[in-house]
Design a protein around this motif. Structure first.
Motif, mmCIF file in Angstrom:
data_model
loop_
_atom_site.group_PDB
_atom_site.id
_atom_site.type_symbol
_atom_site.label_atom_id
_atom_site.label_comp_id
_atom_site.label_asym_id
_atom_site.label_seq_id
_atom_site.Cartn_x
_atom_site.Cartn_y
_atom_site.Cartn_z
ATOM 1 N N GLY A 193 -2.192 10.403 5.816
ATOM 2 C CA GLY A 193 -1.915 8.985 6.008
ATOM 3 C C GLY A 193 -3.089 8.156 6.470
ATOM 4 O O GLY A 193 -2.939 6.957 6.722
ATOM 5 N N LEU A 194 -4.264 8.763 6.574
ATOM 6 C CA LEU A 194 -5.427 8.030 7.067
ATOM 7 C C LEU A 194 -5.842 6.919 6.103
ATOM 8 O O LEU A 194 -6.256 5.835 6.528
ATOM 9 C CB LEU A 194 -6.591 8.996 7.295
ATOM 10 N N GLY A 195 -5.721 7.176 4.809
ATOM 11 C CA GLY A 195 -6.088 6.161 3.832
ATOM 12 C C GLY A 195 -5.290 4.878 4.003
ATOM 13 O O GLY A 195 -5.841 3.778 3.968
ATOM 14 N N SER A 196 -3.979 5.015 4.188
ATOM 15 C CA SER A 196 -3.134 3.833 4.381
ATOM 16 C C SER A 196 -3.540 3.073 5.641
ATOM 17 O O SER A 196 -3.603 1.840 5.645
ATOM 18 C CB SER A 196 -1.662 4.252 4.481
ATOM 19 N N THR A 197 -3.819 3.821 6.709
ATOM 20 C CA THR A 197 -4.230 3.197 7.973
ATOM 21 C C THR A 197 -5.510 2.391 7.790
ATOM 22 O O THR A 197 -5.625 1.248 8.254
ATOM 23 C CB THR A 197 -4.441 4.277 9.047
ATOM 24 N N LEU A 198 -6.486 2.979 7.095
ATOM 25 C CA LEU A 198 -7.766 2.302 6.909
ATOM 26 C C LEU A 198 -7.634 1.128 5.934
ATOM 27 O O LEU A 198 -8.266 0.079 6.128
ATOM 28 C CB LEU A 198 -8.807 3.291 6.401
ATOM 29 N N PRO A 226 -0.282 8.638 -5.769
ATOM 30 C CA PRO A 226 -0.549 8.629 -4.326
ATOM 31 C C PRO A 226 -1.374 7.435 -3.876
ATOM 32 O O PRO A 226 -1.176 6.919 -2.777
ATOM 33 C CB PRO A 226 -1.307 9.946 -4.099
ATOM 34 N N SER A 227 -2.294 6.989 -4.727
ATOM 35 C CA SER A 227 -3.103 5.819 -4.376
ATOM 36 C C SER A 227 -2.235 4.565 -4.302
ATOM 37 O O SER A 227 -2.324 3.786 -3.351
ATOM 38 C CB SER A 227 -4.223 5.625 -5.404
ATOM 39 N N VAL A 228 -1.414 4.370 -5.301
ATOM 40 C CA VAL A 228 -0.519 3.215 -5.296
ATOM 41 C C VAL A 228 0.373 3.253 -4.066
ATOM 42 O O VAL A 228 0.589 2.242 -3.391
ATOM 43 C CB VAL A 228 0.318 3.177 -6.591
ATOM 44 N N SER A 229 0.879 4.427 -3.737
ATOM 45 C CA SER A 229 1.726 4.585 -2.556
ATOM 46 C C SER A 229 0.980 4.226 -1.271
ATOM 47 O O SER A 229 1.540 3.599 -0.369
ATOM 48 C CB SER A 229 2.231 6.029 -2.480
ATOM 49 N N ALA A 234 0.169 0.314 3.118
ATOM 50 C CA ALA A 234 -0.790 -0.507 3.861
ATOM 51 C C ALA A 234 -0.428 -1.989 3.838
ATOM 52 O O ALA A 234 -1.202 -2.818 4.303
ATOM 53 C CB ALA A 234 -2.184 -0.302 3.290
ATOM 54 N N GLY A 235 0.719 -2.330 3.300
ATOM 55 C CA GLY A 235 1.164 -3.722 3.305
ATOM 56 C C GLY A 235 0.825 -4.511 2.059
ATOM 57 O O GLY A 235 1.026 -5.727 2.021
ATOM 58 N N PHE A 236 0.335 -3.835 1.014
ATOM 59 C CA PHE A 236 0.118 -4.495 -0.261
ATOM 60 C C PHE A 236 1.435 -4.510 -1.041
ATOM 61 O O PHE A 236 2.295 -3.648 -0.836
ATOM 62 C CB PHE A 236 -0.931 -3.759 -1.100
ATOM 63 N N ARG A 237 1.571 -5.476 -1.912
ATOM 64 C CA ARG A 237 2.732 -5.517 -2.804
ATOM 65 C C ARG A 237 2.267 -5.238 -4.231
ATOM 66 O O ARG A 237 1.150 -5.596 -4.616
ATOM 67 C CB ARG A 237 3.437 -6.871 -2.740
ATOM 68 N N PHE A 238 3.135 -4.590 -4.987
ATOM 69 C CA PHE A 238 2.854 -4.364 -6.404
ATOM 70 C C PHE A 238 3.125 -5.663 -7.141
ATOM 71 O O PHE A 238 4.239 -6.194 -7.089
ATOM 72 C CB PHE A 238 3.730 -3.239 -6.942
ATOM 73 N N SER A 239 2.095 -6.165 -7.839
ATOM 74 C CA SER A 239 2.238 -7.450 -8.510
ATOM 75 C C SER A 239 2.453 -7.312 -10.008
ATOM 76 O O SER A 239 3.282 -8.020 -10.581
ATOM 77 C CB SER A 239 0.996 -8.307 -8.244
ATOM 78 N N ALA A 240 1.698 -6.418 -10.660
ATOM 79 C CA ALA A 240 1.805 -6.299 -12.111
ATOM 80 C C ALA A 240 1.046 -5.081 -12.591
ATOM 81 O O ALA A 240 0.238 -4.506 -11.855
ATOM 82 C CB ALA A 240 1.255 -7.556 -12.790
#
Length: 267
Positions: A193-198, A226-229, A234-240
């Motif tokens: 989960g470090l990637g999401s935190t950073l 896993p990257s999209v997840s 991390a608080g991003f939204r999927f836009s398109a």
């Protein structure tokens, strides 16, 4: 980022070359630095050495695009001077890359098969060097950085002007949209989960340090679930979904307005 949610942020190989082929006049660069830019303001998105333990050898042949001492027009508000960001994992600082100091480390990371699958920068050291120097020799629209966590370089970032990137051809870009690419270098730092935190910390850092920027964007490969997840966490939204050179990408956006709204409801 194939085996984990934070090992790489996909494909900057051919995309970066395309980005740096878009030449801006000095007048346009100055205009963007002052706060103007292309795009639809109302369009809805569719995509120092700092405190590190670095290897010896810090001589560079190029100026540092993100350094606070670099030239007049700065398209990214001097990334090298942003200072540290506190995260639940420790204190993170974005330190602009210096090839003489950092190239061996980046070369090792890029030749990790899990990283090479999406970044496509495996091979001799010259491959990574060329990729980095294209950014450092450019007009400052993309700044390569080491992510130094509690004094240890452990990740590689590219902070770039998405509104000046070929990505802007594929979604309604707004002036000063800022993009990020990430890879976490060490295998031991992946899968927890470090990637999401950073990602969350750096996105917030961008918004804090770039008041003209209303959105942070990213374009991970759709195959890299896993990257999209990680971006979603991390608080991003999927836009398109967007078709980019060499990949079909998930356009991820972190909005300043949404972040501020959530913070006001949950202080």
């Amino acid at each position: 980022m194939p085996p984990t949610d934070e090992s790489t942020e996909p494909g900057t190989g051919t995309d970066c070359e395309d980005t740096l082929d878009l030449r801006l006049s000095e007048e346009l660069i100055a205009l963007f630095a002052q706060g103007a830019g292309p795009g639809d303001e109302t369009g809805e998105g569719a995509g120092e050495a700092g405190p590190g333990r670095f290897p010896p050898g810090t001589t560079d042949r190029t100026p540092n695009a993100g350094d606070t001492t670099s030239g007049s027009g700065d398209l990214l508000d001097r990334v090298g001077g942003w200072g540290p960001a506190k995260t639940p994992a420790g204190v993170l600082q974005l330190v602009p890359v210096r090839p003489g100091r950092d190239l061996a480390l980046l070369h090792r990371w890029m030749n990790d098969p899990a990283v090479a699958e999406f970044w496509e920068l495996a091979g001799p050291e010259s491959v990574v060097e060329d990729h980095v120097l294209r950014q450092l020799d450019g007009d400052g629209r993309s700044v390569p950085c080491l992510g130094v966590l509690d004094g240890t370089p452990m990740s590689y970032w590219e902070i770039y002007r998405a509104d000046l990137d070929p990505l802007a051809r594929h979604y309604p870009a707004r002036p000063h949209d800022t993009g990020i690419h990430l890879l976490v270098g060490g295998v031991a730092d992946r899968g927890r989960g470090l990637g999401s935190t950073l990602l969350r910390a750096v996105a917030d850092h961008v918004l804090d340090k770039r008041p003209s920027c209303a959105r942070v964007v990213a374009e991970p490969d759709l195959r890299n679930t896993p990257s999209v997840s990680a971006f979603l966490s991390a608080g991003f939204r999927f836009s398109a979904e967007v078709d980019l050179p060499g990949k079909r990408a998930a356009l991820m956006i972190r909005d300043r307005a949404l972040r501020d709204l959530l913070q006001s409801r949950h202080p």
